[in-house]
Design a protein around this motif. Structure first.
Motif, mmCIF file in Angstrom:
data_model
loop_
_atom_site.group_PDB
_atom_site.id
_atom_site.type_symbol
_atom_site.label_atom_id
_atom_site.label_comp_id
_atom_site.label_asym_id
_atom_site.label_seq_id
_atom_site.Cartn_x
_atom_site.Cartn_y
_atom_site.Cartn_z
ATOM 1 N N THR A 73 0.737 -1.178 -0.037
ATOM 2 C CA THR A 73 0.156 0.095 -0.031
ATOM 3 C C THR A 73 0.920 1.182 0.098
ATOM 4 O OG1 THR A 73 -0.162 0.147 2.135
ATOM 5 C CG2 THR A 73 -1.865 -1.312 1.172
ATOM 6 N N PRO A 74 0.474 2.199 -0.623
ATOM 7 C CA PRO A 74 -0.951 2.322 -1.194
ATOM 8 C C PRO A 74 -0.750 1.685 -2.487
ATOM 9 C CG PRO A 74 0.361 4.404 -1.626
ATOM 10 C CD PRO A 74 1.322 3.514 -0.814
ATOM 11 N N ALA A 75 0.571 1.394 -3.481
ATOM 12 C CA ALA A 75 0.308 0.703 -4.547
ATOM 13 C C ALA A 75 1.933 0.453 -4.860
ATOM 14 C CB ALA A 75 0.000 1.672 -5.636
ATOM 15 N N GLU A 76 1.966 -0.610 -5.613
ATOM 16 C CA GLU A 76 3.318 -0.852 -6.177
ATOM 17 C C GLU A 76 4.028 0.417 -6.781
ATOM 18 O OE1 GLU A 76 4.803 -4.067 -6.038
ATOM 19 O OE2 GLU A 76 3.075 -4.960 -5.067
ATOM 20 N N GLY A 77 5.466 0.382 -6.238
ATOM 21 C CA GLY A 77 6.002 1.749 -6.760
ATOM 22 C C GLY A 77 5.751 2.940 -6.059
ATOM 23 N N TYR A 78 4.704 2.962 -5.192
ATOM 24 C CA TYR A 78 4.696 4.161 -4.488
ATOM 25 C C TYR A 78 4.267 3.875 -2.863
ATOM 26 C CZ TYR A 78 3.198 5.756 -8.989
ATOM 27 O OH TYR A 78 3.085 6.028 -10.474
ATOM 28 N N LYS A 79 4.959 4.969 -2.354
ATOM 29 C CA LYS A 79 4.813 5.017 -0.796
ATOM 30 C C LYS A 79 3.723 6.204 -0.276
ATOM 31 C CE LYS A 79 9.601 3.127 -0.241
ATOM 32 N NZ LYS A 79 9.184 2.015 0.133
ATOM 33 N N TRP A 80 3.622 6.110 0.603
ATOM 34 C CA TRP A 80 2.610 7.075 1.227
ATOM 35 C C TRP A 80 3.214 8.578 1.365
ATOM 36 C CZ3 TRP A 80 -2.228 5.811 1.399
ATOM 37 C CH2 TRP A 80 -2.686 4.399 1.805
ATOM 38 N N ASN A 81 4.356 8.707 0.877
ATOM 39 C CA ASN A 81 4.780 10.030 1.272
ATOM 40 C C ASN A 81 4.686 10.416 -0.277
ATOM 41 O OD1 ASN A 81 7.050 8.460 0.065
ATOM 42 N ND2 ASN A 81 8.457 9.304 1.712
ATOM 43 N N ASN A 82 4.440 9.737 -1.412
ATOM 44 C CA ASN A 82 4.447 10.095 -2.764
ATOM 45 C C ASN A 82 3.180 9.823 -3.185
ATOM 46 O OD1 ASN A 82 5.288 10.812 -5.272
ATOM 47 N ND2 ASN A 82 6.250 8.691 -5.758
ATOM 48 N N LEU A 83 2.057 10.371 -2.617
ATOM 49 C CA LEU A 83 0.821 10.409 -3.029
ATOM 50 C C LEU A 83 0.570 11.073 -4.384
ATOM 51 C CD1 LEU A 83 -1.341 10.127 0.123
ATOM 52 C CD2 LEU A 83 -0.737 8.326 -1.276
ATOM 53 N N GLY A 84 1.385 12.264 -4.397
ATOM 54 C CA GLY A 84 1.111 12.941 -5.597
ATOM 55 C C GLY A 84 1.512 12.288 -6.931
ATOM 56 N N GLY A 85 2.418 11.411 -6.898
ATOM 57 C CA GLY A 85 3.066 10.599 -7.969
ATOM 58 C C GLY A 85 1.965 9.330 -8.096
ATOM 59 N N LEU A 86 1.336 8.987 -7.336
ATOM 60 C CA LEU A 86 0.229 7.969 -7.421
ATOM 61 C C LEU A 86 -1.098 8.701 -8.154
ATOM 62 C CD1 LEU A 86 -0.868 5.292 -6.789
ATOM 63 C CD2 LEU A 86 -1.924 5.942 -4.534
ATOM 64 N N TYR A 87 -1.465 9.932 -7.844
ATOM 65 C CA TYR A 87 -2.466 10.606 -8.267
ATOM 66 C C TYR A 87 -2.236 10.778 -9.827
ATOM 67 C CZ TYR A 87 -3.859 11.518 -3.467
ATOM 68 O OH TYR A 87 -4.085 11.481 -2.076
ATOM 69 N N GLN A 88 -0.894 11.224 -10.070
ATOM 70 C CA GLN A 88 -0.468 11.276 -11.415
ATOM 71 C C GLN A 88 -0.545 9.928 -12.359
ATOM 72 O OE1 GLN A 88 0.092 14.030 -13.175
ATOM 73 N NE2 GLN A 88 -0.408 15.329 -11.433
ATOM 74 N N SER A 89 -0.422 9.073 -11.547
ATOM 75 C CA SER A 89 -0.736 7.654 -12.342
ATOM 76 C C SER A 89 -2.342 7.343 -12.645
ATOM 77 C CB SER A 89 -0.043 6.554 -11.535
ATOM 78 O OG SER A 89 -0.834 6.156 -10.312
ATOM 79 N N PHE A 90 -2.919 7.910 -11.657
ATOM 80 C CA PHE A 90 -4.471 7.647 -11.918
ATOM 81 C C PHE A 90 -4.891 8.561 -13.168
ATOM 82 C CE2 PHE A 90 -5.320 7.377 -6.983
ATOM 83 C CZ PHE A 90 -4.731 6.023 -6.940
ATOM 84 N N TYR A 91 -4.435 9.636 -13.170
ATOM 85 C CA TYR A 91 -4.521 10.692 -14.263
ATOM 86 C C TYR A 91 -4.395 10.175 -15.502
ATOM 87 C CZ TYR A 91 -4.951 14.014 -10.225
ATOM 88 O OH TYR A 91 -5.176 14.620 -9.013
ATOM 89 N N ILE A 92 -3.169 9.434 -15.532
ATOM 90 C CA ILE A 92 -2.608 8.723 -16.745
ATOM 91 C C ILE A 92 -3.464 7.699 -17.163
ATOM 92 C CG2 ILE A 92 -0.893 7.527 -17.795
ATOM 93 C CD1 ILE A 92 0.832 9.563 -16.266
ATOM 94 N N THR A 93 -3.779 6.554 -16.044
ATOM 95 C CA THR A 93 -4.737 5.540 -16.414
ATOM 96 C C THR A 93 -5.938 5.707 -16.642
ATOM 97 O OG1 THR A 93 -3.239 4.324 -14.832
ATOM 98 C CG2 THR A 93 -5.361 3.271 -15.257
ATOM 99 N N TYR A 94 -6.811 6.713 -16.223
ATOM 100 C CA TYR A 94 -8.048 6.762 -16.318
ATOM 101 C C TYR A 94 -8.385 7.879 -17.155
ATOM 102 C CZ TYR A 94 -8.080 3.403 -12.763
ATOM 103 O OH TYR A 94 -8.061 2.142 -11.901
#
Length: 169
Positions: A73-94
């Protein structure tokens, strides 16, 4: 944060907030889905992508754990201190989908969430330490993870979309 009396109250709240949230997208033209304004931090497409990302993550955490797999968690390749990067992956994916397609995907995700919640016992849903993925520093019970990734953003992001519409449309 709201305390739920039982599983059905949580499910009903998710459905209610979801219906109000998606209704806000009915009058947004497709050509404005990526329109950014300084007063709101997400475009309509990003707003939907965020919701899709978190609900699908939540469902996948449990699916993986039930299959005996390790869950990061939160996702493969992401840590809780990099949620901004995770959100960018959401924007790219969807974000490559139209608003209509994103809304359809979100409807499917919410239905899957509802189905999953109905498989859980009250103990699994409301007692802490019921899922390994939920036992990070917070040790929240599953219902809190569900609330924070559905009810809370459906409510808060509805306000943001309304503001975006008031300024843009």
């Amino acid at each position: 944060m709201k305390q739920y009396k039982n599983k059905q109250e949580l499910i009903d709240t998710i459905c209610d907030k979801y219906k109000k949230y998606i209704a806000e997208f009915e009058d947004i033209p497709e050509e404005l889905r990526n329109k950014r304004i300084k007063e709101v931090d997400k475009t309509p497409s990003e707003n939907l992508s965020y919701q899709l990302g978190w609900i699908n993550l939540l469902l996948n955490w449990d699916k993986k754990e039930q299959a005996g797999l390790d869950v990061q968690t939160p996702a493969e390749g992401y840590k809780w201190n990099n949620l901004g990067g995770l959100y960018q992956s959401f924007y790219i994916t969807y974000g490559k989908y139209t608003l209509k397609e994103q809304l359809e995907q979100l409807s499917v995700a919410v239905n899957k969430l509802d189905t999953w919640l109905n498989t859980l016992t009250n103990q699994e849903l409301f007692d802490p330490r019921q899922r390994n993925w939920a036992m990070n520093k917070s040790e929240w019970p599953v219902w809190k993870w569900v609330h924070i990734n559905t009810v809370a953003p459906f409510t808060n992001f509805r306000t943001k979309i309304r503001k975006w519409k008031k300024i843009t449309l």
